[in-house]
Design an enzyme around this catalytic site. Structure first.
Site, short mmCIF file in Angstrom:
data_model
loop_
_atom_site.label_atom_id
_atom_site.label_comp_id
_atom_site.label_asym_id
_atom_site.label_seq_id
_atom_site.Cartn_x
_atom_site.Cartn_y
_atom_site.Cartn_z
CB CYS A 6 15.58 36.66 60.16
SG CYS A 6 14.10 36.08 60.63
CE LYS A 27 11.08 45.75 46.15
NZ LYS A 27 12.04 44.68 45.75
CD GLU A 39 21.58 38.84 58.66
OE1 GLU A 39 21.68 39.89 57.98
OE2 GLU A 39 20.47 38.16 59.32
CD GLU A 52 8.48 41.01 61.42
OE1 GLU A 52 8.74 40.32 60.43
OE2 GLU A 52 7.87 40.64 62.38
P1 NAD Z 1 17.32 43.27 51.60
O1 NAD Z 1 17.02 44.33 52.60
O2 NAD Z 1 18.44 43.53 50.73
O3 NAD Z 1 15.85 43.32 50.70
C1 NAD Z 1 14.67 43.24 51.42
C2 NAD Z 1 13.54 43.95 50.30
O4 NAD Z 1 14.02 45.30 50.59
C3 NAD Z 1 13.83 43.41 48.82
O5 NAD Z 1 12.36 43.43 48.29
C4 NAD Z 1 14.45 44.80 48.33
O6 NAD Z 1 14.30 44.84 47.02
C5 NAD Z 1 13.95 45.81 49.15
N1 NAD Z 1 15.07 47.00 49.17
C6 NAD Z 1 16.26 46.96 49.09
N2 NAD Z 1 16.86 48.14 49.26
C7 NAD Z 1 15.89 49.00 49.34
C8 NAD Z 1 15.63 50.39 49.49
N3 NAD Z 1 16.74 51.32 49.40
N4 NAD Z 1 14.56 50.98 49.71
C9 NAD Z 1 13.50 50.31 49.58
N5 NAD Z 1 13.56 48.54 49.43
C10 NAD Z 1 14.57 48.50 49.11
O7 NAD Z 1 17.25 42.07 52.44
P2 NAD Z 1 17.19 40.49 51.76
O8 NAD Z 1 18.57 40.26 51.34
O9 NAD Z 1 16.16 40.26 50.64
O10 NAD Z 1 16.92 39.71 52.82
C11 NAD Z 1 17.89 38.87 53.56
C12 NAD Z 1 17.73 39.73 54.95
O11 NAD Z 1 16.41 39.63 55.73
C13 NAD Z 1 18.72 39.39 55.96
O12 NAD Z 1 19.31 40.50 56.81
C14 NAD Z 1 17.65 38.60 57.27
O13 NAD Z 1 18.17 38.70 58.44
C15 NAD Z 1 16.67 39.45 56.98
N6 NAD Z 1 15.41 39.09 57.60
C16 NAD Z 1 14.91 39.46 58.59
C17 NAD Z 1 13.67 38.88 58.98
C18 NAD Z 1 12.99 39.15 60.43
O14 NAD Z 1 11.99 38.67 60.71
N7 NAD Z 1 13.75 39.88 61.32
C19 NAD Z 1 13.17 37.76 58.08
C20 NAD Z 1 13.87 37.45 57.14
C21 NAD Z 1 14.91 38.02 56.77
#
Ligand code: NAD
Length: 494
Positions: free
Chosen positions: A296, A186, A398, A262
């Protein structure tokens, strides 16, 4: 009604891929260009029925031909996927650029090559994995032969974010498939396009039906939540915000499904007075503003030894003001827009908060005025701040935008204390020419990865992940293959 289309399918926009078939079912939501704010397509939202079909298709694949593949066959499949992606390289670039607004040069040099490399790397790693066995048949042993076999976890959910869409999705899909799992992926609702192209490639190169499934939609009360809460999903590999990690952990807690997370970061860079000044300035600018700060691993907190502090702030601010903001395909574009209007508003909220909290702004701090179509896009200025204490929200939370806060320190112990004073612990960077100092400081940082005199220099075999609120578990190399499989000890009495 499901609109089921026969394969092959090429470049018709986002669609689900379930049990080897493309499927446009579900209400549609718009896909918006971050570069100019126009609607560039629409995305089907998977309901719980579609998600359930995807999970069942994955389960059936495990009971069918995919479940019977040998490691060698799976590695060959991964290489065919990489070749298929390579053949459609420019399509992947165009799709990634359209969804994210990032510079095409970045998609061409990082996102898509790394997406492809993930399949090749895990084909090599899975194939090179030695089997373990040991026998103790002698009188001083227990008279048994022990060996370990690795079994796949089963049906694995992969939920990924929008900042490096293809790179981060394939980072989990490739090892999950290499280890013999069936996947339901997803991607972020903001960036569905390269995931759909990947499904098309899987279809073209003959990945057995159901081994890889794709559903689109949002998180909460949508495809993401339906998938992670599904009782027949055996494990969840997730990249995204820490708060989402908490929600997913709740959803998986009931059935005790393993998770690999992650999550977010508030990464520190430490610049010692003995650092190569130019390299540290250039590295700090790159580590704070690459992909408009939407990595990230980006540095949002910079700590600089007091002797060079003023010069360093001035040099970083100058370099930041010179960054060229522009459209993805303009040759001189160094920084693109943020991914969405919502995210732009969040980042601008932090710019305002910085002023309220008493920060001094050395560069940026607002929205650029272009006087052309870019004004409809989600651009913000790269921003350099100073003057805030460790308790300021801008220093603790963040932001995930093109912004860094620079603060002085007086000695090594203080630098380590300030860097570690964060709820997060994903990445840290140390700039120094002292070998002893580098090796002294690096292991004292509470961080999953520490770069010395570089940033985001990655070897895919190394452990990758975060401590504290930045994640659970490690991926990369053997670590990914370990997560996506269970070791089973077989003990044979001799
Ligand atoms: P997000 O958590 O909003 O969304 C990530 C994914 O999770 C999306 O596909 C979203 O639709 C899904 N999602 C959201 N709520 C959910 C729920 N309740 N249940 C299941 N799935 C759900 O993150 P984002 O805004 O897409 O990405 C940015 C974030 O990702 C930042 O915090 C960044 O630091 C982090 N990030 C971390 C890494 C790492 O390797 N540690 C890498 C890239 C991004």
């Amino acid at each position: 009604m499901n609109d089921v289309q026969p394969a092959p399918r090429q470049g018709q926009g986002p669609a689900h891929y379930v049990g080897g078939r493309f499927d446009d079912s579900g209400a549609r939501f718009p896909l918006v260009s971050p570069a100019d704010g126009t609607v560039i397509g629409s995305v089907p939202e998977a309901d719980s029925v579609t998600v359930d079909r995807a999970v069942r298709a994955a389960r059936e694949a495990l009971a069918g031909p995919w479940g019977d593949t040998t490691a060698e066959e799976r590695c060959a499949v991964l290489r065919r996927i990489a070749d298929g992606m390579e053949a459609r390289f420019e399509e992947f670039v165009a799709a990634e650029v359209a969804d994210t607004g990032k510079p095409a040069s970045l998609a061409r040099s990082v996102d898509i090559p790394r997406g492809i490399a993930n399949f090749r790397a895990y084909a090599d790693l899975a194939w090179g994995r030695p089997e373990q066995s040991f026998a103790t048949p002698t009188p001083d042993g227990a008279g048994a032969l022990n060996y370990t076999v690795r079994r796949p976890l089963g049906v694995v959910a992969v939920v990924s974010p929008w900042n490096l869409p293809l790179l981060l999705l394939t980072w989990k899909v490739a090892p999950a498939l290499a280890a013999g799992n069936a996947v339901v992926a997803k991607p972020s609702e903001l960036t569905p396009s390269t995931a759909t192209l990947l499904a098309e490639v899987m279809d073209e190169v003959g990945v057995p039906a159901g081994a890889f499934n794709l559903v689109h939609g949002f998180g909460e009360n949508s495809a993401g939540a339906f998938l992670t809460a599904h009782p027949d999903v055996d494990a969840v590999a997730f990249t995204g915000e820490s708060a989402t990690g908490t929600a997913i952990m709740r959803a998986t807690a009931e059935r005790l499904a393993p998770v690999s997370f992650e999550l977010g970061g508030k990464n520190a860079g430490i610049v010692f007075a003995d650092a190569d000044f130019e390299a540290a300035v250039e590295g700090t600018v790159r580590s704070s503003f690459t992909n408009a700060g939407q990595v990230c691993l980006c540095t949002e907190r910079v700590y600089v030894e007091r002797g060079i502090y003023d010069d360093f702030v001035q040099a970083v601010a100058e370099r930041t003001r010179e960054l060229r903001l522009g459209l993805p395909y303009e040759d001189d574009t160094q920084m693109g827009p943020l991914v969405s209007a919502l995210h732009r508003d969040k980042v601008l909220g932090y710019y305002r908060l910085a002023t309220e909290e008493g920060a001094k702004i050395h560069a940026g701090g607002g929205v650029p005025a272009f006087g052309d179509e870019r004004d409809g896009g989600f651009f913000v200025e790269p921003t350099v701040l100073t003057g805030l204490g460790q308790d300021a929200r801008v220093v603790r939370e963040e932001i995930f935008g093109p912004v860094c806060h620079i603060a002085p320190f007086d000695d090594e112990a203080e630098a380590v204390r300030l860097a570690n004073d964060s709820p997060y612990g994903l990445a840290a960077t140390v700039w120094t020419t002292s070998l002893s100092r580098a090796h002294r400081v690096a292991p004292r940082l509470h961080s999953g990865v520490v770069w010395v005199n570089c940033w985001n220099l990655r070897d895919l075999r190394t452990p990758f992940g975060g401590v504290k609120a930045s994640g659970i578990g490690r991926e990369g190399g053997e670590h990914s293959l370990d997560f996506f499989s269970e070791p089973v000890n077989v003990c044979v009495k001799l």
